[in-house]
Design an enzyme around this catalytic site. Structure first.
Site, PDB file in Angstrom:
ATOM      1  N   ASP A 113       0.853  -1.188   0.000  1.00  0.00           N
ATOM      2  CA  ASP A 113       0.000   0.000   0.000  1.00  0.00           C
ATOM      3  C   ASP A 113       0.881   1.227   0.000  1.00  0.00           C
ATOM      4  O   ASP A 113       1.998   1.205   0.528  1.00  0.00           O
ATOM      5  CB  ASP A 113      -0.913   0.014   1.236  1.00  0.00           C
ATOM      6  CG  ASP A 113      -2.043  -0.994   1.143  1.00  0.00           C
ATOM      7  OD1 ASP A 113      -2.444  -1.344   0.021  1.00  0.00           O
ATOM      8  OD2 ASP A 113      -2.531  -1.418   2.203  1.00  0.00           O
ATOM      9  N   ASP A 129      -6.730  -1.225  -4.793  1.00  0.00           N
ATOM     10  CA  ASP A 129      -7.797  -0.889  -3.848  1.00  0.00           C
ATOM     11  C   ASP A 129      -8.736   0.157  -4.447  1.00  0.00           C
ATOM     12  O   ASP A 129      -9.960   0.071  -4.287  1.00  0.00           O
ATOM     13  CB  ASP A 129      -7.220  -0.342  -2.540  1.00  0.00           C
ATOM     14  CG  ASP A 129      -6.385  -1.351  -1.782  1.00  0.00           C
ATOM     15  OD1 ASP A 129      -6.572  -2.566  -1.975  1.00  0.00           O
ATOM     16  OD2 ASP A 129      -5.528  -0.902  -0.982  1.00  0.00           O
TER      17      ASP A 129
END
Length: 150
Positions: A113, A129
């Site tokens: 991330d 995402d």
């Protein structure tokens, strides 16, 4: 033609996701940040071994089983609803995002991330995402506006 467009969107989404993740891992130390758009967005390298907001952390086996099922089901619905724009784009983005994070889980055992919103407190996320989130919003709109189901 729509099948080709869907495939192109999926491939471009996966490539963009994987290239940015590779760049972040190669250029930012784990847990460190780099300003991207001042006071709006930073790139922060995190390793997420769960789902959204690190829920179900450490349950990689669950995602390794669930993701292929989600992709097959989404692909089947995409095939059935290809002519309807909301379904077409929503399901295409869901497949792209699911595959982007699945590649990380298989290769590394975690998802990379990187996007940190500096103007508000929001969980750090990645391109996959974002694709999944937008895809689910579009799918929700598709379901709400689908007159054939009522």
């Amino acid at each position: 033609m729509r099948k080709i467009i869907s495939l192109v969107i999926i491939v471009v989404g996966i490539i963009a996701d994987q290239l940015l993740k590779h760049w972040v891992v190669a250029n930012i130390q784990l847990g460190q940040s780099r300003q991207f758009i001042p006071r709006i967005l930073s790139l922060t390298y995190l390793q997420n071994n769960g789902a959204a907001w690190s829920s179900l952390s450490g349950q990689q086996w669950f995602f390794l089983i669930l993701t292929p099922i989600v992709i097959v089901v989404a692909g089947w619905f995409l095939w059935k609803k290809m002519a309807q724009n909301w379904y077409f784009f929503g399901l295409t983005l869901i497949i792209a995002g699911a595959l982007g994070n699945f590649i990380d889980r298989v290769r590394q055992g975690f998802v990379v991330d990187m996007f940190q919103t500096d103007f508000m407190n929001f969980p750090i996320f990645n391109i996959a995402d974002a694709l999944l989130s937008v895809g689910f919003v579009l799918l929700f709109i598709a379901i709400l506006t689908d007159k054939s189901e009522r």
